[in-house]
Write an enzyme that holds these catalytic residues in place. Sequence first.
Site, PDB file in Angstrom:
ATOM      1  CE1 TYR A 283       3.311  -5.790  37.865  1.00  0.00           C
ATOM      2  CE2 TYR A 283       2.933  -5.919  40.233  1.00  0.00           C
ATOM      3  CZ  TYR A 283       3.781  -5.666  39.170  1.00  0.00           C
ATOM      4  OH  TYR A 283       5.088  -5.295  39.394  1.00  0.00           O
TER       5      TYR A 283
ATOM      6  CE  LYS B  56       6.104  -8.456  38.129  1.00  0.00           C
ATOM      7  NZ  LYS B  56       7.383  -8.440  37.420  1.00  0.00           N
TER       8      LYS B  56
END
Length: 241
Positions: free
Chosen positions: A164, A168
């Site tokens: 994750y 990002k």
Amino acid sequence: MASINNDKIALITGANKGVGFEVARQLAQQGIQVLLGSRDEERGRKAVEKLISENLFSSLIQIDVTNQSTIDAAVTEITTKYGRLDILINNAGIYVKEPHPSECTLDLMQDNMNVNFFGAFSVTKAFLPLLRKSSSGRIVNVSSALSSIYFHQTCANSYFHLAYSASKASLNMFTYQLAQELKKTNIKVNACTPGLTATELTNFHGHSVEIGAKSTVFLATLPDDGPSGKFFNENCEEDKW
Ligand SMILES: NC(=O)c1ccc[n+]([C@@H]2O[C@H](COP(=O)([O-])OP(=O)(O)OC[C@H]3O[C@@H](n4cnc5c(N)ncnc54)[C@H](OP(=O)(O)O)[C@@H]3O)[C@@H](O)[C@H]2O)c1
């Protein structure tokens, strides 16, 4: 008197629930014409109806950020109906529980990259020609504090979220480089975090979606002398990448 936002058109991906839905609500409350993106038509329709029940209006755009043909169809539809786009909000995102970095699988990395980075990248590329037709284009990439190495260094409870966080962090790099490329145009490109917000993604831990939506709405409605190529926290303050 009509609001200056009355003629603005905003597309929000992943707006059928969570932060995206609340962003749609807050933009509609400002008189902005909201195109509510949802990968699932039925879920999107219910979200549009929920806004209607509050006397807020939006139009459903079916868009799965991992499916280029739905992105292309959305571009065609918005080109035909409006001829331009003023605000693009890359909000669609996924998070799944992750093991330690050394145990992270390639599948997990790819799943996160596909939605959180390649999705936002593909949607932005596809809509850039329509954003260039706006007199004040705004691109908001909904990132996360977890994208920031500075955050991991300074957070006492830095967890392991390699897939994750990396997806990002890639989105942040795209934000910065695109903003640099577009700095002589009318388009501003920024990233933000909603902060830990109570949505399905967090199992409903964190602050309210009203607070979580604030930084995105702030960047979507920046004035022409506002910043570009920056990262903002949930209090709408510039933060370290
Ligand atoms: N909540 C937090 O604490 C937090 C913190 C930092 C950053 N964020 C970021 O904020 C954004 C919104 O998250 P949220 O908390 O509101 O999560 P959420 O309630 O789970 O909503 C995520 C949205 O993204 C959509 N989506 C997922 N995959 C998609 C795809 N391939 N194409 C189009 N839409 C897709 C979902 O659609 P379906 O309903 O069809 O699944 C849903 O509408 C995400 O980018 C997330 O990473 C959230």
